[in-house]
Structures are given as structure tokens and as C-alpha cells.
Design a protein around this motif. Sequence first.
Motif, PDB file in Angstrom:
ATOM      1  N   MET A   1      -3.416  25.506 134.800  1.00  0.00           N
ATOM      2  CA  MET A   1      -4.335  25.962 135.834  1.00  0.00           C
ATOM      3  C   MET A   1      -3.563  26.103 137.141  1.00  0.00           C
ATOM      4  O   MET A   1      -3.003  25.121 137.655  1.00  0.00           O
ATOM      5  N   ILE A   2      -3.499  27.304 137.665  1.00  0.00           N
ATOM      6  CA  ILE A   2      -2.709  27.592 138.862  1.00  0.00           C
ATOM      7  C   ILE A   2      -3.631  28.177 139.924  1.00  0.00           C
ATOM      8  O   ILE A   2      -4.198  29.257 139.737  1.00  0.00           O
ATOM      9  N   LEU A   3      -3.769  27.462 141.038  1.00  0.00           N
ATOM     10  CA  LEU A   3      -4.581  27.935 142.156  1.00  0.00           C
ATOM     11  C   LEU A   3      -3.682  28.549 143.216  1.00  0.00           C
ATOM     12  O   LEU A   3      -2.754  27.896 143.699  1.00  0.00           O
ATOM     13  N   LEU A   4      -3.963  29.783 143.572  1.00  0.00           N
ATOM     14  CA  LEU A   4      -3.338  30.415 144.728  1.00  0.00           C
ATOM     15  C   LEU A   4      -4.301  30.255 145.894  1.00  0.00           C
ATOM     16  O   LEU A   4      -5.397  30.809 145.883  1.00  0.00           O
ATOM     17  N   SER A   5      -3.901  29.471 146.874  1.00  0.00           N
ATOM     18  CA  SER A   5      -4.747  29.176 148.033  1.00  0.00           C
ATOM     19  C   SER A   5      -4.161  29.872 149.248  1.00  0.00           C
ATOM     20  O   SER A   5      -3.088  29.493 149.735  1.00  0.00           O
ATOM     21  N   VAL A   6      -4.853  30.894 149.727  1.00  0.00           N
ATOM     22  CA  VAL A   6      -4.334  31.713 150.819  1.00  0.00           C
ATOM     23  C   VAL A   6      -5.019  31.295 152.118  1.00  0.00           C
ATOM     24  O   VAL A   6      -6.247  31.274 152.214  1.00  0.00           O
ATOM     25  N   GLY A   7      -4.185  30.937 153.128  1.00  0.00           N
ATOM     26  CA  GLY A   7      -4.704  30.371 154.364  1.00  0.00           C
ATOM     27  C   GLY A   7      -5.083  28.917 154.142  1.00  0.00           C
ATOM     28  O   GLY A   7      -6.205  28.496 154.422  1.00  0.00           O
ATOM     29  N   HIS A   8      -4.134  28.148 153.633  1.00  0.00           N
ATOM     30  CA  HIS A   8      -4.384  26.797 153.122  1.00  0.00           C
ATOM     31  C   HIS A   8      -4.585  25.824 154.280  1.00  0.00           C
ATOM     32  O   HIS A   8      -3.658  25.162 154.732  1.00  0.00           O
ATOM     33  N   GLY A   9      -5.825  25.757 154.757  1.00  0.00           N
ATOM     34  CA  GLY A   9      -6.139  24.922 155.912  1.00  0.00           C
ATOM     35  C   GLY A   9      -6.812  23.622 155.538  1.00  0.00           C
ATOM     36  O   GLY A   9      -6.657  23.088 154.435  1.00  0.00           O
ATOM     37  N   TYR A  10      -7.607  23.114 156.472  1.00  0.00           N
ATOM     38  CA  TYR A  10      -8.202  21.780 156.373  1.00  0.00           C
ATOM     39  C   TYR A  10      -9.063  21.621 155.121  1.00  0.00           C
ATOM     40  O   TYR A  10      -8.928  20.639 154.375  1.00  0.00           O
ATOM     41  N   SER A  11      -9.934  22.555 154.849  1.00  0.00           N
ATOM     42  CA  SER A  11     -10.823  22.460 153.685  1.00  0.00           C
ATOM     43  C   SER A  11     -10.055  22.633 152.385  1.00  0.00           C
ATOM     44  O   SER A  11     -10.284  21.903 151.408  1.00  0.00           O
ATOM     45  N   ALA A  12      -9.158  23.605 152.335  1.00  0.00           N
ATOM     46  CA  ALA A  12      -8.373  23.836 151.119  1.00  0.00           C
ATOM     47  C   ALA A  12      -7.477  22.644 150.811  1.00  0.00           C
ATOM     48  O   ALA A  12      -7.255  22.308 149.636  1.00  0.00           O
ATOM     49  N   GLN A  13      -6.961  21.993 151.837  1.00  0.00           N
ATOM     50  CA  GLN A  13      -6.142  20.806 151.606  1.00  0.00           C
ATOM     51  C   GLN A  13      -6.958  19.684 150.975  1.00  0.00           C
ATOM     52  O   GLN A  13      -6.460  18.922 150.134  1.00  0.00           O
ATOM     53  N   ALA A  14      -8.227  19.564 151.366  1.00  0.00           N
ATOM     54  CA  ALA A  14      -9.095  18.555 150.748  1.00  0.00           C
ATOM     55  C   ALA A  14      -9.312  18.877 149.267  1.00  0.00           C
ATOM     56  O   ALA A  14      -9.336  17.979 148.421  1.00  0.00           O
ATOM     57  N   LEU A  15      -9.478  20.156 148.933  1.00  0.00           N
ATOM     58  CA  LEU A  15      -9.612  20.542 147.528  1.00  0.00           C
ATOM     59  C   LEU A  15      -8.329  20.217 146.761  1.00  0.00           C
ATOM     60  O   LEU A  15      -8.386  19.732 145.626  1.00  0.00           O
ATOM     61  N   ALA A  16      -7.185  20.470 147.381  1.00  0.00           N
ATOM     62  CA  ALA A  16      -5.905  20.171 146.716  1.00  0.00           C
ATOM     63  C   ALA A  16      -5.800  18.689 146.365  1.00  0.00           C
ATOM     64  O   ALA A  16      -5.266  18.333 145.302  1.00  0.00           O
ATOM     65  N   ARG A  17      -6.316  17.827 147.234  1.00  0.00           N
ATOM     66  CA  ARG A  17      -6.261  16.387 146.938  1.00  0.00           C
ATOM     67  C   ARG A  17      -7.105  16.021 145.725  1.00  0.00           C
ATOM     68  O   ARG A  17      -6.848  15.012 145.057  1.00  0.00           O
ATOM     69  N   VAL A  18      -8.100  16.851 145.418  1.00  0.00           N
ATOM     70  CA  VAL A  18      -8.908  16.637 144.212  1.00  0.00           C
ATOM     71  C   VAL A  18      -8.205  17.202 142.977  1.00  0.00           C
ATOM     72  O   VAL A  18      -8.184  16.567 141.911  1.00  0.00           O
ATOM     73  N   LEU A  19      -7.602  18.386 143.098  1.00  0.00           N
ATOM     74  CA  LEU A  19      -7.069  19.082 141.932  1.00  0.00           C
ATOM     75  C   LEU A  19      -5.692  18.602 141.499  1.00  0.00           C
ATOM     76  O   LEU A  19      -5.397  18.566 140.290  1.00  0.00           O
ATOM     77  N   LEU A  20      -4.839  18.251 142.448  1.00  0.00           N
ATOM     78  CA  LEU A  20      -3.471  17.869 142.086  1.00  0.00           C
ATOM     79  C   LEU A  20      -3.419  16.707 141.100  1.00  0.00           C
ATOM     80  O   LEU A  20      -2.655  16.763 140.122  1.00  0.00           O
ATOM     81  N   PRO A  21      -4.213  15.654 141.271  1.00  0.00           N
ATOM     82  CA  PRO A  21      -4.169  14.565 140.282  1.00  0.00           C
ATOM     83  C   PRO A  21      -4.641  14.983 138.888  1.00  0.00           C
ATOM     84  O   PRO A  21      -4.379  14.277 137.910  1.00  0.00           O
TER      85      PRO A  21
END
Length: 282
Positions: free
Chosen positions: A1-21
Motif C-alpha cells: 500500500m503506497i500513499l502519495l501525499s501531495v502538500g503533506h501538511g499538518y493533517s496529512a502528517q497525522a494520517l501518516a502516524r496512523v498508517l506507517l505502523p
Amino acid sequence: MILLSVGHGYSAQALARVLLPQGWRIIATTRSASKAAALAETGVEPLLWPGADLPVEQATHLLSSVAPDAEGDPLLRALGPRIAARPWGWIGYLSTVGVYGDTGGAWVDEDTPPDPGTRRGAERAAAEQEWLRLGAQVFRLAGIYGPGRGPFEKVLSGQARRIIKPGQVFSRIHVEDIAQVLAASIARPDPGRIYNVCDDEPAPPEDVLAHAAALLGLPPPPEVAFEEAEMSPMARSFYAANRRVRNDRIKQELDVRLRYPDYRAGLAALSPDPAGRSRTGR
């Protein structure tokens, strides 16, 4: 599963903390080399964009946090045909409840027709339509707060003022609740669906500041009438729109249970302890 996050700001960073683990690979764009270095330390793969060629064909999922401009959506302007050609597992577009405009304090939901009333809002509404045509899920975010972004810094600075405009309310959302809404949508995609992302209680801004001050053991900031307040044109424009935003759809369709259903719960989790750290540890 590969997420391309464009304009990776405050909200997207919170999502990354959920998905990376969970084992996701996240490729994230930023405009700043220093921010790219900081992002790399969090486990995402940073790219400078505009500039780098985005790996659209590698990604399975796409999240855009890019704001539109007068010419439309910059990401779609640059890469629209490539994005349209992909069989995405999920596309998310972060928009704003500002597309509803001013309702005089009345409630709105996702079936309420947008009526922005400002140039920025009209650009957002137009960008939403572009993304919906591609099968994106659109997330209309309320005012965002969370670790490092909230009223405590304002109160502690001594510069906070409670701006009084009778009847004015704003909807809000904790960034961790944004992340769980996005993750829930990824788990059950519904192309072309729109979701309001806000908490349960629209509230007057002066009440939020007063509550933050009380949590800090400080007196409430002084009151200033809206007509007399010194504000930037951008800040003043926010007060021109008064609405209450419903969030039933994220609960009913995505089975989301907000961690912070109102500002009191959110601020209690964020209030600094005696060591100066937020109670979330961030």
C-alpha cells in the motif's frame, strides 16, 4: 500500500502516524528542503514539489492537501491526465467547510449546496468538483487544532483577546480525529462521497479561549468587540461566515467515534502539564 501525499501538511502528517505502523509506504511532497529533511525523520519519503516528478504510477492511494488558486487546482493542472489514468484504491481531497459560506448560524450538512461568498471559497468549491469527477472522496475540514496548534500558545503569550460577535460560532476538529476519519475512508472507499469533518459542538470562539485560560489557571483574556478588534483581512473574513456543521455522515457511514467530540475534550488532552509538555506527549 503506497500513499502519495501531495502538500503533506499538518493533517496529512497525522494520517501518516496512523498508517506507517501498519506497514504503509508514504511518499510525501513539500516545498521546503528543511521540511523534507524533517519529514524523512518521521519515516515518510519526501519529495520537493513543484520540482520533482511525482511517482503517480507507483502509488496505490492519493491524498491531496493542495489549495487551489485562481486558475484551478495546481496538482490537477500539472498531473491531471496521469491521475485520471490510474486505477486508484482511494483518492482523498482535503477541502474546507468554508464552501458553505454564511448561513446565519443555521445547520448545514453534506447535502447543503455550497454557497461560498468569498473568492477562496469559490475556488475550493470548483476544485472539489474537479476531484469528484475523478472519483475522489472530499473531506470538508472545520477549524483544525491539535498538538502545537491551539489556543494555549495565544493565552500564554498574553496577546489573546476574546473577540465578541454575538451569535458567532465556529466548528472545529482535532487533527487526530481528521486522521481517523481519513483512515476509516481508506478502509471503506466510496468514490465521489463528501464528508464533513468536524466535532459535535460548534462554539463561540471566546468560550474556547476562556476555557483554555481556565485550564492554565489564568484569568480569561480581555473581551474586545468585533467592530473594534484589530485583525488581518483573512481573520476578519472568517467572522463573516456563521454556520453550524453536522457530522452525522462520518459516524453513520465510516463508523467513526470521535476521540474529541467537543473543544473541552480536545483541550483537556492538549493542556500543558507543569513540565510544559502537552498531555498527549507531543
